[in-house]
Scaffold this motif. Structure first.
Motif, short mmCIF file in Angstrom:
data_model
loop_
_atom_site.label_atom_id
_atom_site.label_comp_id
_atom_site.label_asym_id
_atom_site.label_seq_id
_atom_site.Cartn_x
_atom_site.Cartn_y
_atom_site.Cartn_z
N ASP A 23 0.82 -1.22 0.00
CA ASP A 23 0.00 0.00 0.00
C ASP A 23 0.85 1.27 0.00
OD1 ASP A 23 -2.35 -1.37 -0.09
OD2 ASP A 23 -2.83 -1.17 2.03
N VAL A 24 2.01 1.24 0.67
CA VAL A 24 2.80 2.49 0.78
C VAL A 24 3.87 2.60 -0.32
CG1 VAL A 24 2.43 2.66 3.26
CG2 VAL A 24 4.52 1.58 2.43
N LEU A 25 4.13 1.51 -1.03
CA LEU A 25 5.15 1.55 -2.10
C LEU A 25 4.49 1.77 -3.46
CD1 LEU A 25 7.29 -1.45 -0.82
CD2 LEU A 25 8.07 0.94 -0.94
N ALA A 26 5.31 2.15 -4.42
CA ALA A 26 4.79 2.28 -5.79
C ALA A 26 4.59 0.87 -6.37
CB ALA A 26 5.78 3.06 -6.63
N PRO A 27 3.67 0.71 -7.32
CA PRO A 27 3.42 -0.62 -7.90
C PRO A 27 4.72 -1.24 -8.42
CG PRO A 27 1.79 0.95 -8.69
CD PRO A 27 2.81 1.74 -7.91
N GLY A 28 4.95 -2.49 -8.08
CA GLY A 28 6.12 -3.20 -8.59
C GLY A 28 7.37 -3.05 -7.74
N GLU A 29 7.30 -2.24 -6.67
CA GLU A 29 8.51 -2.05 -5.85
C GLU A 29 8.70 -3.15 -4.81
OE1 GLU A 29 9.59 2.66 -5.76
OE2 GLU A 29 8.13 1.99 -4.29
N LEU A 30 7.64 -3.92 -4.55
CA LEU A 30 7.72 -4.93 -3.48
C LEU A 30 7.88 -6.34 -4.05
CD1 LEU A 30 7.38 -5.72 -0.45
CD2 LEU A 30 4.91 -5.84 -0.87
N THR A 31 8.79 -7.09 -3.43
CA THR A 31 8.90 -8.53 -3.69
C THR A 31 8.70 -9.26 -2.37
OG1 THR A 31 10.50 -8.19 -5.46
CG2 THR A 31 10.40 -10.39 -4.51
N VAL A 32 7.77 -10.19 -2.34
CA VAL A 32 7.57 -10.99 -1.13
C VAL A 32 8.17 -12.37 -1.36
CG1 VAL A 32 5.88 -11.96 0.48
CG2 VAL A 32 5.42 -9.75 -0.62
N ILE A 33 9.03 -12.78 -0.45
CA ILE A 33 9.65 -14.10 -0.53
C ILE A 33 8.99 -14.97 0.55
CG2 ILE A 33 11.83 -15.37 -0.26
CD1 ILE A 33 13.16 -12.60 -1.16
N GLY A 34 8.26 -15.98 0.12
CA GLY A 34 7.39 -16.71 1.04
C GLY A 34 7.93 -18.08 1.43
N ASN A 35 7.49 -18.51 2.60
CA ASN A 35 7.86 -19.82 3.14
C ASN A 35 7.10 -20.94 2.44
OD1 ASN A 35 8.64 -21.91 4.95
ND2 ASN A 35 6.77 -21.54 6.15
N VAL A 36 7.81 -22.02 2.13
CA VAL A 36 7.14 -23.19 1.56
C VAL A 36 7.31 -24.44 2.44
CG1 VAL A 36 7.24 -22.40 -0.83
CG2 VAL A 36 9.14 -23.75 0.09
N GLY A 37 7.94 -24.27 3.61
CA GLY A 37 8.13 -25.40 4.52
C GLY A 37 6.81 -25.97 5.02
N ASP A 38 5.75 -25.15 5.01
CA ASP A 38 4.41 -25.59 5.47
C ASP A 38 3.62 -26.27 4.37
OD1 ASP A 38 5.24 -23.76 7.31
OD2 ASP A 38 3.37 -22.63 7.39
N ASP A 39 4.14 -26.31 3.16
CA ASP A 39 3.35 -26.87 2.05
C ASP A 39 2.98 -28.31 2.35
OD1 ASP A 39 3.94 -24.45 0.94
OD2 ASP A 39 4.57 -25.23 -1.00
N VAL A 40 1.84 -28.70 1.83
CA VAL A 40 1.32 -30.01 2.18
C VAL A 40 0.48 -30.54 1.02
CG1 VAL A 40 -0.72 -28.99 3.34
CG2 VAL A 40 0.07 -31.25 4.03
N GLU A 41 0.47 -31.85 0.87
CA GLU A 41 -0.41 -32.46 -0.13
C GLU A 41 -1.68 -32.93 0.58
OE1 GLU A 41 -0.11 -35.54 -3.78
OE2 GLU A 41 1.09 -33.76 -3.54
N VAL A 42 -2.83 -32.41 0.14
CA VAL A 42 -4.12 -32.81 0.71
C VAL A 42 -5.05 -33.19 -0.43
CG1 VAL A 42 -5.98 -32.18 2.29
CG2 VAL A 42 -3.79 -31.01 2.48
N LEU A 43 -5.69 -34.35 -0.33
CA LEU A 43 -6.61 -34.82 -1.37
C LEU A 43 -5.96 -34.76 -2.75
CD1 LEU A 43 -9.82 -33.06 0.00
CD2 LEU A 43 -9.45 -35.53 -0.08
N GLY A 44 -4.67 -35.04 -2.77
CA GLY A 44 -3.94 -35.06 -4.05
C GLY A 44 -3.55 -33.69 -4.56
N LEU A 45 -3.80 -32.65 -3.78
CA LEU A 45 -3.52 -31.29 -4.25
C LEU A 45 -2.35 -30.67 -3.50
CD1 LEU A 45 -7.20 -30.00 -4.40
CD2 LEU A 45 -5.80 -30.90 -6.27
N HIS A 46 -1.56 -29.87 -4.23
CA HIS A 46 -0.45 -29.17 -3.59
C HIS A 46 -0.98 -27.87 -2.97
CE1 HIS A 46 3.93 -27.99 -3.30
NE2 HIS A 46 3.30 -26.88 -3.00
#
Ligand code: GDP
Length: 303
Positions: free
Chosen positions: A21-44
């Motif tokens: 919200d406070v930055l100009a469009p395109g100025e932010l990169t979010v690097i997210g955690n994937v350690g919580d990823d899980v397969e449920v009902l065959g879906l990632h």
């Protein structure tokens, strides 16, 4: 101003939203955690990336605190009815995303490419990157045994005390394309108020990531996920008590030893002492405006 933000799920997503919200469009990169990823009902399912995507796109349910607004649960009810696994809460709208992602992954697309397409479909100018495209999975070591993250968190309601975290696959996990560049090129690197143990440490466990953050230490600011020594939500206060011996800002700062140039803490936690400079403000993001105000303070801290 280019900003990179290391983020887990719900706590991180709220600050990511404020930063966007406070930055100009395109100025932010979010690097997210994937350690919580899980397969449920065959879906990632990638709960942390999805919390970030939903919040940035304004699709999140602010009242429930996770998942999508206007969610319904008919598919899950049907899955349970037919004897399928029903322990992980997947709403109908949420399932739509998991179907698209899982199909794309099966055709061989890396998670980062799929995530970029999802962000584009949501109309985001913000870049959302998984820390790694490689399988990195968090397990939780407790007195009652070692459990895959979501089994501990959801099925066992994170009631077991935690002695340690294990990040399987971290040794071989390389940063997703653009991750190291985003950290190196950022004018400010923000560690969101996420759970350090379950959300930020698995990101830092990816090959070369910790070293890259260390090199940017002076430009790195973390926001404490504690308010008045208590987690806003979830098990972090208990984890810190058991694994670090306390819940003061100094204990939070120790989770990021050698990595940060400043720690933003809540007024409820001041006055406090710490090895890193502290910035005191209101850190409880009760609404989007509060997230925006916190983002401004965070960016000033590295200006
Ligand atoms: P998860 O992956 O969905 O568990 O979410 P995160 O790891 O990103 O965030 C969990 C942490 O966010 C918890 O330890 C909370 O204390 C913290 N948190 C949630 N909302 C807020 C907030 O408004 N302000 C602050 N300072 N911390 C928050």
């Amino acid at each position: 101003m280019r900003v990179a933000c290391l983020s887990g799920g719900v706590g991180g997503a709220k600050l990511a939203c404020g930063l966007q919200d406070v930055l100009a469009p395109g100025e932010l990169t979010v690097i997210g955690n994937v350690g919580d990823d899980v397969e449920v009902l065959g879906l990632h399912v990638a709960p942390d990336l999805d919390s970030v995507l939903y919040a940035l796109a304004g699709l999140n349910d602010e009242e429930r605190g996770w998942g999508r607004a206007g969610e319904t649960w008919r598919a899950l009810e049907a899955a349970r009815h037919w004897g399928g696994e029903g322990w992980f809460m997947l709403g109908d709208l949420d399932l739509g995303l998991h179907l698209v992602r899982t199909q794309a992954l099966r055709t061989g697309d890396p998670l980062s490419a799929v995530t970029a397409r999802l962000a584009e479909a949501a109309g985001l100018a913000t870049l959302v990157l998984p820390a790694t495209d490689d399988p990195l999975r968090t397990s939780v070591v407790t007195p009652g045994g070692t459990f895959p993250f979501q089994e501990w968190f959801v099925a066992r309601r994170h009631e077991d005390e935690v002695d340690a975290m294990v990040f399987a696959g971290a040794d071989a996990a390389r940063p997703a394309p653009g991750v190291l560049e985003a950290i190196r090129d950022a004018d400010a690197l923000v560690v969101a108020p996420s759970n350090p143990y379950t959300s930020i440490h698995p990101i830092l466990a990816v090959d070369g990531l910790r070293e890259t953050v260390v090199a940017r230490r002076e430009r790195t600011v973390a926001v404490s996920p504690l308010v008045g020594g208590r987690a806003v939500k979830g098990p972090l206060d208990r984890m810190l008590m058991r694994m670090s011996g306390g819940t003061s800002p100094a204990h939070v700062a120790r989770c990021y030893e050698g990595l940060i140039g400043a720690l933003v803490i809540d007024r409820a936690d001041a006055p406090a002492e710490s090895d890193v400079p502290l910035v005191v403000t209101d850190t409880l993001m009760t609404d989007r405006d509060a997230g925006r105000r916190l983002a401004e303070v965070v960016l000033e801290a590295v200006a």
